[in-house]
Design an enzyme around this catalytic site. Structure first.
Site, short mmCIF file in Angstrom:
data_model
loop_
_atom_site.label_atom_id
_atom_site.label_comp_id
_atom_site.label_asym_id
_atom_site.label_seq_id
_atom_site.Cartn_x
_atom_site.Cartn_y
_atom_site.Cartn_z
N GLY A 177 0.80 -1.15 0.17
CA GLY A 177 -0.04 -0.20 0.18
C GLY A 177 0.51 1.46 0.25
O GLY A 177 2.36 1.24 -0.22
N GLY A 178 0.53 2.16 0.11
CA GLY A 178 0.91 3.31 0.99
C GLY A 178 2.59 3.44 1.88
O GLY A 178 3.35 4.28 1.09
N GLY B 181 24.67 8.21 -31.42
CA GLY B 181 24.27 9.11 -30.36
C GLY B 181 24.10 8.49 -29.28
O GLY B 181 24.90 9.51 -27.96
N ALA B 182 24.66 7.66 -29.41
CA ALA B 182 24.52 6.62 -27.97
C ALA B 182 26.83 7.21 -27.50
O ALA B 182 26.77 7.06 -26.68
CB ALA B 182 24.75 4.97 -28.13
#
Length: 508
Positions: free
Chosen positions: A169-170, A404-405
């Site tokens: 949960g939280g 781009g790498a």
């Protein structure tokens, strides 16, 4: 006076007893240590100083006034790990299932506030059934108070979470906002909604372990960094890990004596790169032969294994290491590896840990799935992380650095301080065959072969980049450790500031 001392000892004994012998036995039967036993393993012997031992909950509903246990399900305080100060909290599952109440949360908040004041790491040992239902919104408010401190402490003091039982949960969001998460196999789990709710809402049948166990979160989701076999293994690993971390964002990296010569020559690295450019090799070999004593603490080894991240030491001082791994997906960057490395780079930059990057990357992973899942934005996270980092950055290109790498992996253009290449490095827009097919568009196999050989001779080496100043030096592989050590010495007093801003807007 003696009566008062006896009364004090009686109260201390009641607090140390936790939920009582039966619940302690039940905890042991699950293969789990108690909250205090965990602190005994994690902290230096005799160093723990407890705070708020006598705190009790303030709930008046559902018969809770009759159920009061000193400490209220969490043990908090400070101690040392290998002589260095840390603040800790350890949730006690034997008391109300370790559930978080308003006072329980206040205890955690107090030690987090103290850690911020004095500049020391915060380590949380999580073992809790979640919010204490009897307290309603007060317990939810307690969680939010903890969350707020996680955010304020981020980038100021290191935060490490050890999940040693349930975390649902939280409750999961506090560990999620800490820097690193360790889990224990078969006894810890994290999920927002449990298997029963999942079955009700989506009709999916899944076990706790499959949904949110240690293996799931260290291989599939990347929520956790490492999974260990049992409590003791996790706690001892955490001791080693904390040794690598600075106390805070102003203290500088920790150092410890090392007998490993800074100028050690590793002849084996001269033959690490295989003859064929398509043949993989294990980048671990380069890392362990470069760092002190071969000691490399790898993070997320089971997730996005095409990139390696972790901590090592050079001349006794911590460095962060990022390396492409040719053994997996040829070392390509994809969504998962970009996110994995970007978060690590940002941690290192936040705490002034120098970054050493070993590059062998043929590009970004192609595919419809990658594009539709947002490789553009996720790949930009790593680019952004390297570009904003102001810590010392040393890059060593071992083989491929394409497209781009090449830019993304701590290139000179992203303010790399020292960018080295091995003689085997290939720095180009793309591989020779692909480039030739685009440039010449010839269908004649002989011409393609000739042009490919010409392209390889012209570009498949580090010297074109070196001639433009993008590579500072082409180095012999066996001298890598010496070069990195010298570079780190020179950069120890580096000063670089980004333009003033409230904060950046990284492509999340």
């Amino acid at each position: 006076m003696l009566e008062a001392l006896e009364a004090l000892e009686h109260r201390r004994a009641a607090a140390r007893a936790g939920g009582g012998e039966k619940r302690v036995a039940a905890q042991h039967a699950k293969g789990k240590l108690t909250a205090r036993e965990r602190l005994d393993v994690f902290l230096d012997e005799g160093s723990f100083e407890e705070l708020d031992m006598y705190v009790e909950h303030n709930c008046v509903d559902f018969g809770m006034p009759a159920q009061v246990v000193p400490g209220d399900g969490v043990v908090t305080g400070s101690g040392t790990v290998n002589g260095r100060l840390v603040y800790v909290f350890s949730q006690d599952f034997t008391v109300f299932g370790g559930s978080l109440s308003e006072r329980h949360a206040q205890k955690i908040c107090k030690i987090m506030d103290m850690a911020m004041k004095v500049g020391a790491p915060v380590i949380g040992l999580n073992d809790s059934g979640g919010a204490r239902i009897q307290e309603g919104v007060a317990s939810l408010g307690g969680y939010a108070e903890v969350f707020q401190r996680n955010v304020l402490a981020s980038g100021v003091v290191p935060q490490l979470s050890l999940i040693m039982g349930p975390c649902a949960g939280g409750a999961v969001y506090s560990p999620a906002m800490t820097d690193f998460i360790f889990m224990v196999k078969d006894s810890s789990y994290m999920f927002v909604t449990g298997p029963d709710v999942v079955k009700t809402v989506t009709n999916e049948v899944v076990s706790q372990e499959e949904l949110g166990g240690a293996v799931t979160h260290t291989t599939k989701s990347s929520v956790a960094d490492c999974a260990f076999e049992n409590d003791i293994e996790a706690l001892l690993a955490a001791r080693d890990f904390v040794d690598f971390l600075p106390a805070n964002n102003r203290s500088g990296v920790p150092g410890r004596p090392s007998d490993d010569p800074w100028d050690r020559i590793e002849e084996s690295l001269d033959t690490l790169i295989p003859p064929s450019a398509n043949q993989p090799y294990d980048m671990h070999e380069l890392i362990v032969r470069t760092v002190d004593d071969g000691e490399f603490f790898e993070l997320q080894p089971g997730h996005a294994a095409n990139i390696l991240i972790g901590f090592g030491r050079i001349e006794g001082r911590t460095v962060g290491i990022v390396a492409n791994q040719p053994m997996v997906l040829a070392g390509c960057l994809d969504i998962n590896s970009s996110k994995k490395a970007a978060r690590f780079v940002r941690f290192c930059d936040a705490f002034d840990i120098p970054i050493v990057t070993f590059v062998d990357v043929p590009g970004f992973l192609p595919g419809v799935g990658q594009e539709h899942s947002g490789i553009i934005k996720h790949g930009a996270k790593l680019l952004f992380a390297y570009a904003e980092a102001t810590v010392p950055k040393i890059t060593v290109i071992t083989r491929k650095a394409y497209g781009g790498a090449y830019d993304v992996m701590a290139s000179k253009h992203l303010r790399g301080d020292l960018n080295y290449a091995w003689p085997t490095a290939e720095i180009a827009v793309m591989g020779a065959k692909g480039a030739v097919e685009i440039i010449f568009r010839s269908k004649d196999p002989d011409e393609v072969a000739a042009r490919t050989a010409e392209y390889e001779a012209r570009f498949a080496n580090p010297f074109v980049a070196a001639s433009k100043g993008f590579i500072d030096e082409v180095i012999l592989p066996h001298s890598t450790r010496r070069r990195v050590a010298l570079g780190l010495r020179k950069l120890r007093n580096k000063k670089l500031e980004n333009p003033w801003k409230k904060h950046d807007n990284i492509p999340l």
